[in-house]
Scaffold this active site. Structure first.
Site, PDB file in Angstrom:
ATOM      1  N   CYS A 112      50.963  83.193  39.368  1.00  0.00           N
ATOM      2  CA  CYS A 112      50.814  81.814  38.872  1.00  0.00           C
ATOM      3  C   CYS A 112      51.518  80.787  39.759  1.00  0.00           C
ATOM      4  O   CYS A 112      51.236  79.601  39.658  1.00  0.00           O
ATOM      5  CB  CYS A 112      51.327  81.696  37.448  1.00  0.00           C
ATOM      6  N   HIS A 247      53.204  74.321  35.723  1.00  0.00           N
ATOM      7  CA  HIS A 247      52.287  75.429  35.438  1.00  0.00           C
ATOM      8  C   HIS A 247      51.997  75.454  33.936  1.00  0.00           C
ATOM      9  O   HIS A 247      52.909  75.353  33.111  1.00  0.00           O
ATOM     10  CB  HIS A 247      52.936  76.740  35.895  1.00  0.00           C
ATOM     11  N   ASN A 277      46.405  79.754  30.206  1.00  0.00           N
ATOM     12  CA  ASN A 277      47.065  79.971  31.498  1.00  0.00           C
ATOM     13  C   ASN A 277      46.018  80.465  32.506  1.00  0.00           C
ATOM     14  O   ASN A 277      45.567  81.598  32.432  1.00  0.00           O
ATOM     15  CB  ASN A 277      48.175  81.003  31.299  1.00  0.00           C
TER      16      ASN A 277
HETATM   17  N1  ACO Z   1      49.257  86.630  17.212  1.00  0.00           N
HETATM   18  C1  ACO Z   1      50.089  86.942  16.208  1.00  0.00           C
HETATM   19  N2  ACO Z   1      51.262  87.554  16.397  1.00  0.00           N
HETATM   20  C2  ACO Z   1      51.610  87.844  17.667  1.00  0.00           C
HETATM   21  C3  ACO Z   1      50.772  87.556  18.762  1.00  0.00           C
HETATM   22  C4  ACO Z   1      49.555  86.930  18.487  1.00  0.00           C
HETATM   23  N3  ACO Z   1      48.692  86.597  19.484  1.00  0.00           N
HETATM   24  N4  ACO Z   1      51.386  87.961  19.886  1.00  0.00           N
HETATM   25  C5  ACO Z   1      52.566  88.489  19.518  1.00  0.00           C
HETATM   26  N5  ACO Z   1      52.681  88.440  18.185  1.00  0.00           N
HETATM   27  C6  ACO Z   1      53.776  88.912  17.342  1.00  0.00           C
HETATM   28  C7  ACO Z   1      54.612  89.938  18.036  1.00  0.00           C
HETATM   29  O1  ACO Z   1      53.999  91.214  17.937  1.00  0.00           O
HETATM   30  C8  ACO Z   1      55.902  89.843  17.274  1.00  0.00           C
HETATM   31  O2  ACO Z   1      55.768  90.580  16.089  1.00  0.00           O
HETATM   32  P1  ACO Z   1      56.967  91.522  15.582  1.00  0.00           P
HETATM   33  O3  ACO Z   1      58.138  90.586  15.366  1.00  0.00           O
HETATM   34  O4  ACO Z   1      56.415  92.126  14.343  1.00  0.00           O
HETATM   35  O5  ACO Z   1      57.193  92.493  16.700  1.00  0.00           O
HETATM   36  C9  ACO Z   1      55.977  88.358  16.889  1.00  0.00           C
HETATM   37  O6  ACO Z   1      54.649  87.852  17.071  1.00  0.00           O
HETATM   38  C10 ACO Z   1      56.916  87.555  17.725  1.00  0.00           C
HETATM   39  O7  ACO Z   1      56.721  87.918  19.068  1.00  0.00           O
HETATM   40  P2  ACO Z   1      57.540  87.255  20.187  1.00  0.00           P
HETATM   41  O8  ACO Z   1      57.273  87.975  21.485  1.00  0.00           O
HETATM   42  O9  ACO Z   1      58.960  87.055  19.756  1.00  0.00           O
HETATM   43  O10 ACO Z   1      56.871  85.810  20.244  1.00  0.00           O
HETATM   44  P3  ACO Z   1      57.315  84.653  21.158  1.00  0.00           P
HETATM   45  O11 ACO Z   1      57.716  83.529  20.352  1.00  0.00           O
HETATM   46  O12 ACO Z   1      58.223  85.119  22.241  1.00  0.00           O
HETATM   47  O13 ACO Z   1      55.934  84.273  21.850  1.00  0.00           O
HETATM   48  C11 ACO Z   1      54.709  84.597  23.881  1.00  0.00           C
HETATM   49  C12 ACO Z   1      55.208  85.238  22.601  1.00  0.00           C
HETATM   50  C13 ACO Z   1      53.794  83.436  23.529  1.00  0.00           C
HETATM   51  C14 ACO Z   1      53.935  85.631  24.683  1.00  0.00           C
HETATM   52  C15 ACO Z   1      55.919  84.077  24.683  1.00  0.00           C
HETATM   53  O14 ACO Z   1      56.867  85.092  24.817  1.00  0.00           O
HETATM   54  C16 ACO Z   1      55.546  83.588  26.057  1.00  0.00           C
HETATM   55  O15 ACO Z   1      54.853  82.600  26.211  1.00  0.00           O
HETATM   56  N6  ACO Z   1      56.058  84.230  27.116  1.00  0.00           N
HETATM   57  C17 ACO Z   1      55.767  83.809  28.471  1.00  0.00           C
HETATM   58  C18 ACO Z   1      54.422  84.304  28.867  1.00  0.00           C
HETATM   59  C19 ACO Z   1      53.934  83.711  30.139  1.00  0.00           C
HETATM   60  O16 ACO Z   1      54.105  82.536  30.393  1.00  0.00           O
HETATM   61  N7  ACO Z   1      53.265  84.553  30.945  1.00  0.00           N
HETATM   62  C20 ACO Z   1      52.611  84.100  32.109  1.00  0.00           C
HETATM   63  C21 ACO Z   1      53.511  83.965  33.275  1.00  0.00           C
HETATM   64  S1  ACO Z   1      52.671  83.332  34.623  1.00  0.00           S
HETATM   65  C22 ACO Z   1      51.820  84.548  35.558  1.00  0.00           C
HETATM   66  O17 ACO Z   1      52.191  84.853  36.661  1.00  0.00           O
HETATM   67  C23 ACO Z   1      50.592  85.221  35.077  1.00  0.00           C
END
Ligand code: ACO
Length: 321
Positions: A112, A247, A277
């Protein structure tokens, strides 16, 4: 000599997948995705469309808006982590399809962050007067590597391409400074494990794997650092910035940085609601939209900043011509 952005262009596939569509195939909801990411819908390529197909259209639009013909191009750099094939590069496909017969062409792999890395390389080539006209494209179709049963990843990504056509010009406008960094020790947090030489037969699967919490922690720090460092490096203050284009991964990451630096909402461009993204395409796609919406005017100071797998992060600061 400075690398001036003479034109921008972008392309996204027509197919829209909404959060409600996803809630029919995985255990998620529109409310969860909006609350946790800000994303409302994303664009998804069909089976017959590869990364280069989007890259070529974005490139043609950037060249047209710059008034640069393909034959005038000296170099094409494509930032992508989802190339059509491991080799040849997407850049060589773009070169051929544009008819840019005099241009060198290569890809940059920084996920990214790729567009910011590619732009910094292009600027260095232009400033050293190695090349005059350079095309930089960010293009990815990561939906092809999504496990549509994994709610942790499939809600986050979309496909797209964005491009800028750069021309070397003397003066005060163009890329004023670049800042790029890597933290390879975090490489396991975001991985596409199959298909490379470690696992050519894809025994580990063909899907993106991500530790969302770790990537989130890194992303907040990386975006903060990229914005702060580039402004300092170029000798400006936060008040001097007219538009920050970060980004487009997660609205919470962007909002954290916006609030930390006391930037008003109108100075931070956000379009992730519509596209999710789009990886290396995210920054140039947002830049092209910002230009078309009249959000950037002559003389404006624009910061482009990103982070991604690798882990990588970086930024560029531009005085708009
Ligand atoms: N729908 C419903 N529930 C979900 C979903 C979903 N789509 N995805 C995860 N959950 C659940 C999880 O399983 C977890 O459940 P649990 O507590 O029973 O285990 C709960 O929601 C909370 O999960 P968290 O991981 O704590 O959620 P968080 O608030 O951290 O959000 C997210 C998750 C959106 C993925 C966040 O961590 C994030 O944005 N991280 C960065 C990701 C990113 O930017 N990646 C790209 C980088 S750039 C590149 O090079 C490609």
């Amino acid at each position: 000599m400075k690398a001036v952005i003479a034109g921008t262009g972008s392309e996204v596939p027509p197919k829209i997948v909404t959060n409600d569509d996803l809630s029919k195939i995985v255990d998620t909801s529109d409310e969860w995705i909006r609350d946790r990411t800000g994303i409302m819908e994303r664009r998804v390529t069909d089976e017959g469309t590869a990364t280069s197909d989007l890259a070529v259209i974005a490139a043609e639009r950037a060249l047209t808006s710059a008034g640069i013909s393909p034959m005038e191009l000296d170099l094409i750099i494509v930032a992508t982590c989802s190339p059509d094939t491991l080799f040849p590069s997407v850049a060589c496909i773009v070169q051929d399809r544009l008819g840019a017969k005099k241009a060198a062409a290569f890809d940059i792999s920084a996920a990214c962050s790729g567009f910011n890395f590619a732009l910094s390389a292009a600027a260095a080539y232009i400033e050293s007067e190695t090349f005059k006209n350079v095309l930089v494209v960010g293009a990815d179709t990561l939906t092809k590597y999504l496990d549509w049963t994994d709610r942790n990843t499939c809600v986050l990504f979309g496909d797209g391409a964005g491009a800028v056509a750069l021309r070397g010009e003397k003066g005060d406008c163009g890329v004023l400074a670049s800042y790029i960094r890597a933290k390879g020790e975090g490489r396991d947090f975001l991985v596409m494990p199959g298909g490379g030489t470690r696992d050519p037969e894809m025994k580990n699967g063909r899907f993106i794997r991500m530790d969302g919490k770790e990537v989130f922690k890194f992303a907040v720090h990386a975006l903060e650092d990229s914005v702060k460092e580039i402004i300092q490096k170029a000798g400006f203050t936060f008040e001097d910035i007219d538009l920050l284009i970060p980004h487009q991964a997660n609205l919470r990451i962007i909002e954290h940085v916006r609030k930390k630096f006391n930037l008003p909402e109108k100075k931070v461009y956000v379009n992730l609601m519509k596209y999710g993204n789009t990886s290396a395409a995210s920054v140039p796609l947002a830049l092209d939209e910002a230009v078309n919406e009249g959000r950037i005017k002559s003389g404006d100071l624009v910061v482009l900043a990103g982070f991604g797998a690798g882990l990588t992060y970086g930024s560029n600061i531009i005085r708009w011509r």
